[in-house]
Design an enzyme around this catalytic site. Sequence first.
Site, mmCIF file in Angstrom:
data_model
loop_
_atom_site.group_PDB
_atom_site.id
_atom_site.type_symbol
_atom_site.label_atom_id
_atom_site.label_comp_id
_atom_site.label_asym_id
_atom_site.label_seq_id
_atom_site.Cartn_x
_atom_site.Cartn_y
_atom_site.Cartn_z
ATOM 1 N N GLU A 50 39.297 80.059 33.030
ATOM 2 C CA GLU A 50 39.744 79.472 34.306
ATOM 3 C C GLU A 50 39.908 77.973 34.137
ATOM 4 O OE1 GLU A 50 37.390 80.287 37.848
ATOM 5 O OE2 GLU A 50 37.099 82.374 37.245
ATOM 6 N N GLU A 107 30.564 83.621 35.585
ATOM 7 C CA GLU A 107 29.730 82.509 36.061
ATOM 8 C C GLU A 107 28.373 82.936 36.620
ATOM 9 O OE1 GLU A 107 31.978 80.022 38.734
ATOM 10 O OE2 GLU A 107 33.430 79.480 37.208
HETATM 11 C C1 FCB Z 1 35.228 79.480 40.009
HETATM 12 C C2 FCB Z 1 35.285 80.946 40.377
HETATM 13 C C3 FCB Z 1 36.616 81.386 40.929
HETATM 14 C C4 FCB Z 1 37.262 80.339 41.804
HETATM 15 C C5 FCB Z 1 37.243 78.982 41.134
HETATM 16 C C6 FCB Z 1 37.909 77.891 41.934
HETATM 17 O O1 FCB Z 1 33.906 79.036 40.100
HETATM 18 O O2 FCB Z 1 34.993 81.738 39.259
HETATM 19 O O3 FCB Z 1 36.407 82.594 41.600
HETATM 20 O O4 FCB Z 1 36.675 80.336 43.042
HETATM 21 O O5 FCB Z 1 35.942 78.614 40.833
#
Ligand code: FCB
Length: 451
Positions: free
Chosen positions: A355, A169
Amino acid sequence: MSTEKFVRFPEGFIWGAATSAYQIEGAWNEDGKGPSIWDTFCRIPGKIKDGDTGDVAADHYHRWEEDVGIMVELGLKAYRFSIAWPRIFPEGVGEVNQKGLDFYNRLVDKLLAHGIEPFVTLYHWDLPQALQDKGGWPNRDTAYAFANYAETVAKELGDRVSSWITHNEPFVAALIGHFTGEHAPGIQDPSAAFATAHHILLSHGLAAQAIRASASLKPKVGIVLNLHPIHPASPSEEDKLAAKRFDGLINRMFLDPIFFGKYPEDMLELFGFFLPEIRPGDMDTISIPIDFIGINYYTRIVARSDPEFPLLQASQVYPEGNEYSQMWEIYPPGIYETVIRVWKDYNPPSIFLTENGIPVPDGVDFDGRVRDERRIRYLRNHLLYLHKAISEGAPVKGYFVWSLLDNFEWAHGYSMRFGLVYVDYKTQKRIIKDSGRWYAKVIKENGFALE
Ligand code: FCB
């Protein structure tokens, strides 16, 4: 015969869970680790909810064997974790700390012994403080320091690890770290933010080259972006423009340079002024072909025109009548919209959902169980939409739940629980939540039945 519909994923689909070093490891100053910008930031009063820090976190640095045992119990096919750069180079560059490398050596060996594929993220936001002291990401030298670190890690682990993620990110590291200042290093300066964005992208390309030159196992290299579908709050031209700007800043500002080797024109018009020097060859380095793109998907953004809002002249609205979590709107079709968009507009060789997850204020019930129905519903509904994208042909090869364990959620400290596994921070006891059991079944059956 049952008329039940079964949502089956492609054979060999990679089911995983994700974590990051600062959020779970603790042991912030052990075995030669240097401080990171998060160690520093957490010590500034008022920056983190309840004054929490990652000093101990989920104590994974000491409990990693137990945690791998949990992964085995869940049947994970892959585990995405990050390496703490300041464990490897306490000063960011220079002397290598072998004890730091050994921790990850042991972890990788154990994972492989259980048939769990390691997905290694090199940068999940914990820059060595020593490099911050020399200007951090706004200083172009940091990109070269990162390539050197990537080379060192690839030489050490590249005989066993084949899936590499350079960055997690970059939008968040750049804009939340250097423009809003809610994350480390807590800077509020648009020039620092855009310099960070460019230098992180540059370092991604340099690191990809370094990994490919140093790893003995043929590496697959990718980068992870947080992407959102952006919807205008109304059909007005102003709100459509607001949505386009949000899309530009969060999505295209990172996708375009990686896939097309250029920043989007409309963003250059708005923010070009803040970009650092772009040297000849930079955009070629940034757009080096990747093997996969990682998408972190949590929510959508609904945008409206807002002349008061700095930079974008657009702000976010939260429509009534929808379901929300402690942090975001819950919008399962967004995972489909995002995957299809990335596939159609950028045509990556493969896609991983790196994620996806939800914070739930979980508690332990009288019988020791954690009945996190809401998380099960969230995951299930998102997987349904992911499946739809796959069945239309999107090359999605795997999915990682955020997160394996409850952990340190950055500025929210320990107030947000994202885990498939509950962590009692007083005792460090782990309890597999109902969602963890549910996910284990999904993995085992490579899908789930629709009720
Ligand atoms: C993302 C991050 C991760 C976590 C999630 C909830 O932005 O990559 O580390 O904090 O959100």
